[in-house]
Design a protein around this motif. Structure first.
Motif, PDB file in Angstrom:
ATOM      1  N   ALA A  80       0.863  -1.178   0.000  1.00  0.00           N
ATOM      2  CA  ALA A  80       0.000   0.000   0.000  1.00  0.00           C
ATOM      3  C   ALA A  80       0.899   1.228   0.000  1.00  0.00           C
ATOM      4  O   ALA A  80       1.813   1.335   0.810  1.00  0.00           O
ATOM      5  CB  ALA A  80      -0.893  -0.006   1.237  1.00  0.00           C
ATOM      6  N   TYR A  81       0.662   2.133  -0.938  1.00  0.00           N
ATOM      7  CA  TYR A  81       1.467   3.354  -1.000  1.00  0.00           C
ATOM      8  C   TYR A  81       0.705   4.497  -0.332  1.00  0.00           C
ATOM      9  O   TYR A  81      -0.453   4.739  -0.642  1.00  0.00           O
ATOM     10  CB  TYR A  81       1.799   3.707  -2.447  1.00  0.00           C
ATOM     11  CG  TYR A  81       2.741   2.713  -3.068  1.00  0.00           C
ATOM     12  CD1 TYR A  81       4.121   2.808  -2.886  1.00  0.00           C
ATOM     13  CD2 TYR A  81       2.257   1.644  -3.802  1.00  0.00           C
ATOM     14  CE1 TYR A  81       4.982   1.882  -3.436  1.00  0.00           C
ATOM     15  CE2 TYR A  81       3.112   0.700  -4.358  1.00  0.00           C
ATOM     16  CZ  TYR A  81       4.481   0.822  -4.169  1.00  0.00           C
ATOM     17  OH  TYR A  81       5.332  -0.108  -4.702  1.00  0.00           O
ATOM     18  N   ARG A  82       1.347   5.161   0.613  1.00  0.00           N
ATOM     19  CA  ARG A  82       0.741   6.284   1.328  1.00  0.00           C
ATOM     20  C   ARG A  82       1.572   7.532   1.040  1.00  0.00           C
ATOM     21  O   ARG A  82       2.787   7.452   0.936  1.00  0.00           O
ATOM     22  CB  ARG A  82       0.755   6.049   2.840  1.00  0.00           C
ATOM     23  CG  ARG A  82       0.242   4.712   3.277  1.00  0.00           C
ATOM     24  CD  ARG A  82      -1.261   4.696   3.424  1.00  0.00           C
ATOM     25  NE  ARG A  82      -1.738   3.318   3.461  1.00  0.00           N
ATOM     26  CZ  ARG A  82      -2.944   2.949   3.137  1.00  0.00           C
ATOM     27  NH1 ARG A  82      -3.808   3.839   2.739  1.00  0.00           N
ATOM     28  NH2 ARG A  82      -3.303   1.681   3.195  1.00  0.00           N
ATOM     29  N   TYR A  83       0.875   8.658   0.978  1.00  0.00           N
ATOM     30  CA  TYR A  83       1.563   9.922   0.693  1.00  0.00           C
ATOM     31  C   TYR A  83       1.288  10.895   1.827  1.00  0.00           C
ATOM     32  O   TYR A  83       0.145  11.029   2.265  1.00  0.00           O
ATOM     33  CB  TYR A  83       1.045  10.494  -0.629  1.00  0.00           C
ATOM     34  CG  TYR A  83       1.564  11.879  -0.929  1.00  0.00           C
ATOM     35  CD1 TYR A  83       2.817  12.050  -1.492  1.00  0.00           C
ATOM     36  CD2 TYR A  83       0.809  13.009  -0.646  1.00  0.00           C
ATOM     37  CE1 TYR A  83       3.308  13.322  -1.757  1.00  0.00           C
ATOM     38  CE2 TYR A  83       1.284  14.282  -0.910  1.00  0.00           C
ATOM     39  CZ  TYR A  83       2.537  14.427  -1.470  1.00  0.00           C
ATOM     40  OH  TYR A  83       3.015  15.679  -1.725  1.00  0.00           O
ATOM     41  N   PHE A  84       2.326  11.529   2.352  1.00  0.00           N
ATOM     42  CA  PHE A  84       2.098  12.622   3.290  1.00  0.00           C
ATOM     43  C   PHE A  84       3.259  13.599   3.174  1.00  0.00           C
ATOM     44  O   PHE A  84       4.268  13.314   2.529  1.00  0.00           O
ATOM     45  CB  PHE A  84       1.904  12.116   4.732  1.00  0.00           C
ATOM     46  CG  PHE A  84       3.154  11.668   5.447  1.00  0.00           C
ATOM     47  CD1 PHE A  84       3.758  12.480   6.400  1.00  0.00           C
ATOM     48  CD2 PHE A  84       3.715  10.417   5.203  1.00  0.00           C
ATOM     49  CE1 PHE A  84       4.902  12.066   7.076  1.00  0.00           C
ATOM     50  CE2 PHE A  84       4.854   9.997   5.882  1.00  0.00           C
ATOM     51  CZ  PHE A  84       5.447  10.823   6.820  1.00  0.00           C
ATOM     52  N   ALA A  85       3.075  14.773   3.771  1.00  0.00           N
ATOM     53  CA  ALA A  85       4.109  15.796   3.635  1.00  0.00           C
ATOM     54  C   ALA A  85       4.215  16.603   4.925  1.00  0.00           C
ATOM     55  O   ALA A  85       3.245  16.735   5.673  1.00  0.00           O
ATOM     56  CB  ALA A  85       3.781  16.727   2.475  1.00  0.00           C
ATOM     57  N   THR A  86       5.422  17.090   5.174  1.00  0.00           N
ATOM     58  CA  THR A  86       5.648  18.050   6.256  1.00  0.00           C
ATOM     59  C   THR A  86       6.246  19.293   5.580  1.00  0.00           C
ATOM     60  O   THR A  86       6.589  19.237   4.393  1.00  0.00           O
ATOM     61  CB  THR A  86       6.644  17.494   7.294  1.00  0.00           C
ATOM     62  OG1 THR A  86       7.941  17.392   6.677  1.00  0.00           O
ATOM     63  CG2 THR A  86       6.225  16.122   7.801  1.00  0.00           C
ATOM     64  N   PRO A  87       6.399  20.383   6.310  1.00  0.00           N
ATOM     65  CA  PRO A  87       6.997  21.567   5.670  1.00  0.00           C
ATOM     66  C   PRO A  87       8.399  21.300   5.116  1.00  0.00           C
ATOM     67  O   PRO A  87       8.851  21.987   4.204  1.00  0.00           O
ATOM     68  CB  PRO A  87       7.044  22.593   6.812  1.00  0.00           C
ATOM     69  CG  PRO A  87       5.917  22.196   7.709  1.00  0.00           C
ATOM     70  CD  PRO A  87       5.871  20.694   7.653  1.00  0.00           C
ATOM     71  N   ARG A  88       9.081  20.288   5.629  1.00  0.00           N
ATOM     72  CA  ARG A  88      10.460  20.038   5.195  1.00  0.00           C
ATOM     73  C   ARG A  88      10.569  19.094   4.003  1.00  0.00           C
ATOM     74  O   ARG A  88      11.502  19.172   3.217  1.00  0.00           O
ATOM     75  CB  ARG A  88      11.281  19.441   6.342  1.00  0.00           C
ATOM     76  CG  ARG A  88      11.770  20.445   7.355  1.00  0.00           C
ATOM     77  CD  ARG A  88      12.958  19.887   8.116  1.00  0.00           C
ATOM     78  NE  ARG A  88      14.130  19.734   7.250  1.00  0.00           N
ATOM     79  CZ  ARG A  88      15.045  20.668   7.061  1.00  0.00           C
ATOM     80  NH1 ARG A  88      14.937  21.829   7.650  1.00  0.00           N
ATOM     81  NH2 ARG A  88      16.078  20.447   6.280  1.00  0.00           N
TER      82      ARG A  88
END
Length: 422
Positions: A80-88
């Motif tokens: 399962a591919y998950r995507y998330f992001a932080t400011p960095r």
């Protein structure tokens, strides 16, 4: 997301691996929750389901175990591919299953990863599964490895227990040629050392898991020396506006390409210089992995899909003989004399399996040289002959030009993945 895909430098792909019940889904759920990558209604749904199940806590694993049948069994089956992001940084997680029968899924998820995250349960320590995961990650040359010692809350946040597991895993990793190993004690359920540092483990002086993921340096992992550009498509619009336009589209697999560079087209051996590098609506000063671009050459040379553009004095090897580690993914075993298709970068050719050198036991690293076949989810070293030359590098030099997939010519189904060895 354009900057992430164009430069690839602020996008980290990491693969997670762990045995059943090591808390992998809970950890990913915690990362998504604490980095605010999920919606309020998703959280409310998970909180309600947790309450309905009689839990006195929010079961974050429900955020990632999407399929109901998997949820009921408490296991994750596919990648399962998950995507998330932080400011960095932006992140793509390849969440791979832990069971031995899904080794092929783990190989798929880890093959493009910059970092491998192996989870172990602090109560159980190193298991056969965690050793196998470390072996596969090292074989796939994943440049960075993190061992997350989870469920520290269930061993009283004991430094002594953590140091035991750290020492055992570090000793094992030395045999595997792991270039960069970090060991972090966490509690995914309670959030200790996942996103922020834990007060419960003041003896641990390292960074939290997310801080490490945000700051691990991956710029030097890309192959920047050897120019490798497999041609995927010849662009000829033939419109009035672009009447004479002829470009070669593909993804840069290695090196830095710039206008004015002298290049050679393989396998023909014709030489030219790069006239321009196009991306969408602009021209670029340079292109490097993993950018997708269109290259225009100064001369009208014959180039087609499956060809490779390289530097004149730095070329891949052209060969019809492949010596490779294979992960076999089909229920029917791989045997000598088998006829398959090899898809290498943008070129697909017929292949014959000449011999099996050995089958590898990924738990003990023992090489069984008497083996006459490689079964489903097994790894082994194989010699093959392909019908037309391929332009290859060793896998440790370039993970793109050093790998290939094996296809059953009768069904078109992918049956194996290979890594070219010296």
């Amino acid at each position: 997301m354009s900057t992430g895909t164009e430069t690839g430098m602020d996008l980290l792909r990491f693969a997670t691996a762990g045995s059943v019940d090591d808390g992998k889904s809970t950890l990913i759920g915690r990362l998504l929750l604490d980095s605010k990558a999920i919606f309020e209604d998703q959280l409310e749904s998970v909180e309600k389901t947790s309450k309905d199940k009689g839990f006195d806590y929010t079961d974050l694993a429900l955020l990632t175990d999407g399929l109901r049948s998997e949820r009921e069994q408490g296991i994750t089956i596919d990648v399962a591919y998950r995507y998330f992001a932080t400011p960095r940084r932006k992140f793509i997680i390849a969440d791979t299953p832990g069971h031995v029968q899904y080794t092929r899924n783990m190989v798929t998820g880890a093959s493009t990863a910059d970092l491998g995250l192996v989870l172990v349960d602090a109560r159980q320590g190193m298991t056969e599964q965690s050793r196998r995961h470390a072996v596969i990650l090292s074989m796939l040359r994943v440049p960075h490895l993190v061992l997350a010692v989870n469920k520290m809350d269930l061993v009283g946040f004991s430094e002594e227990r953590f140091r035991e597991i750290e020492a055992e895993f570090t000793a094992f990793a030395r045999k595997l040629d792991v270039p960069d190993l970090t060991v972090i004690p966490i509690s995914a359920l309670q959030g200790d050392n996942v996103v922020s540092r834990s007060d419960n483990m003041d003896w641990y002086e390292g960074s939290s898991l997310l801080h490490h993921l945000e700051h691990v340096y991956i710029g030097s992992d890309r192959e920047m020396r050897d120019v490798r550009f497999p041609v995927q498509y010849v662009v000829r619009p033939k419109s009035d506006e672009f009447h004479d336009y002829r470009g070669y589209a593909g993804q840069v697999a290695g090196g830095v390409m710039k206008p004015g560079d002298e290049v050679i087209v393989l396998p023909s051996g014709m030489t030219s210089t790069i006239e321009a590098i196009d991306a969408f609506d602009k021209q670029l000063d340079e292109a490097y992995p993993p950018m997708s671009v269109t290259v225009r050459l100064a001369d009208d040379v014959d180039v087609s899909r499956g060809d490779m553009i390289a530097r004149v004095n730095n070329q891949p090897e052209q060969t019809q003989d492949l010596d490779a580690m294979i992960c076999w993914m089909s229920p029917g075993a791989l045997k000598p004399r088998a006829k398959l298709l090899v898809k290498h970068t943008t070129r697909t050719v017929k292949a014959l399996v000449k011999e099996i050198d050995y089958r590898l036991d990924v738990n003990t690293l023992h090489r069984d040289q008497e083996a006459e076949e490689i079964g489903l989810n097994e790894l082994g070293r194989v010699r093959m002959r392909v019908q037309q030359p391929l332009m290859v590098d060793l896998y440790e030099q370039n993970r793109v030009t050093g790998s290939f997939i094996l296809i059953d010519p009768a069904t078109g189904v992918t049956v194996g993945a290979g890594m070219i060895r010296g």
